[in-house]
Design an enzyme around this catalytic site. Structure first.
Site, PDB file in Angstrom:
ATOM      1  CG  HIS A 179      33.559  77.212  10.378  1.00 28.22           C
ATOM      2  ND1 HIS A 179      34.366  76.226  10.902  1.00 28.22           N
ATOM      3  CD2 HIS A 179      32.300  76.925  10.786  1.00 28.22           C
ATOM      4  CE1 HIS A 179      33.629  75.379  11.594  1.00 28.22           C
ATOM      5  NE2 HIS A 179      32.365  75.783  11.535  1.00 28.22           N
ATOM      6  CD  GLU A 224      28.928  81.041   9.029  1.00 31.41           C
ATOM      7  OE1 GLU A 224      27.942  80.615   9.632  1.00 31.41           O
ATOM      8  OE2 GLU A 224      30.085  81.025   9.495  1.00 31.41           O
ATOM      9  N   GLY A 237      35.376  81.677  13.350  1.00 27.48           N
ATOM     10  CA  GLY A 237      35.288  82.935  14.089  1.00 27.48           C
ATOM     11  C   GLY A 237      34.971  84.115  13.192  1.00 27.48           C
TER      12      GLY A 237
END
Length: 188
Positions: free
Chosen positions: A142, A145, A115
């Site tokens: 994750h 990014e 998220g």
């Protein structure tokens, strides 16, 4: 990233009840079999799935577990379930999401964090991932990014990440790239 996640939330509108969650999970496994896939990892955030229709996250987790078991039994596809904490719900709600996932701890193999990386960095979630490691789960995260290379470092050092989702900006830090290679930390 958040614009993409908003599109995914739109798709969760079909999850009107826990039976739909079970059915869609089972159908994911059946689809994998038709595509010739023998091993499948299904990741899911119980709050993300529950939110559109106000479902109980613990019941969502139970439904996903049931659907995966049904699909695996019917197809022979090996399925592992990975719970996701959705960063954008914040630290407190992540504790509740983790509790829902832990209610079926024996049926999950890992905990992921996904998220809004820019506004909810890894250091906010160290306690959650300590509990996940204590439960015996693996840790993919994750990172890399919106948060850049430091986000990958934090995922590894603070959360215990063994795999990194995307890591698109990891190569901006040559030491990080070398570390990932040396420690054999996979990038998904």
């Amino acid at each position: 990233l958040m614009a993409f996640i908003a599109k995914m939330l739109w798709m969760t509108r079909v999850l009107a009840d826990t039976d739909a969650c079970r059915r869609i999970t089972r159908e994911n496994v059946e689809d994998a079999k038709r595509e010739g896939i023998a091993y499948l990892e299904l990741r899911f955030s119980p709050f993300f799935m529950a939110e559109p229709h106000g479902l109980d996250p613990k019941r969502v987790v139970a439904a996903v577990v049931e659907g995966a078991a049904e699909g695996a039994a019917a197809t022979g596809v090996r399925v592992n379930l990975i719970g996701i904490l959705s960063r954008h719900y914040g630290v407190e709600l992540a504790h509740k999401e983790l509790s829902a996932l832990l209610s079926q701890r024996q049926h999950l193999v890992a905990l992921d964090l996904a998220g809004d990386e820019a506004n909810f960095p890894a250091p906010l979630f160290t306690e959650h991932f300590r509990k996940a490691r204590d439960a015996g789960w693996r840790i993919p995260v994750h990172a890399g990014e919106a948060g850049g290379p430091q986000s990958v470092w934090d995922a590894i050092r603070l959360l215990g990440a063994e795999r990194i989702g995307h890591a698109t900006r990891a190569l901006e830090d040559p030491k990080l790239a070398d570390f990932l290679l040396e420690k054999r930390i996979a990038i998904e």
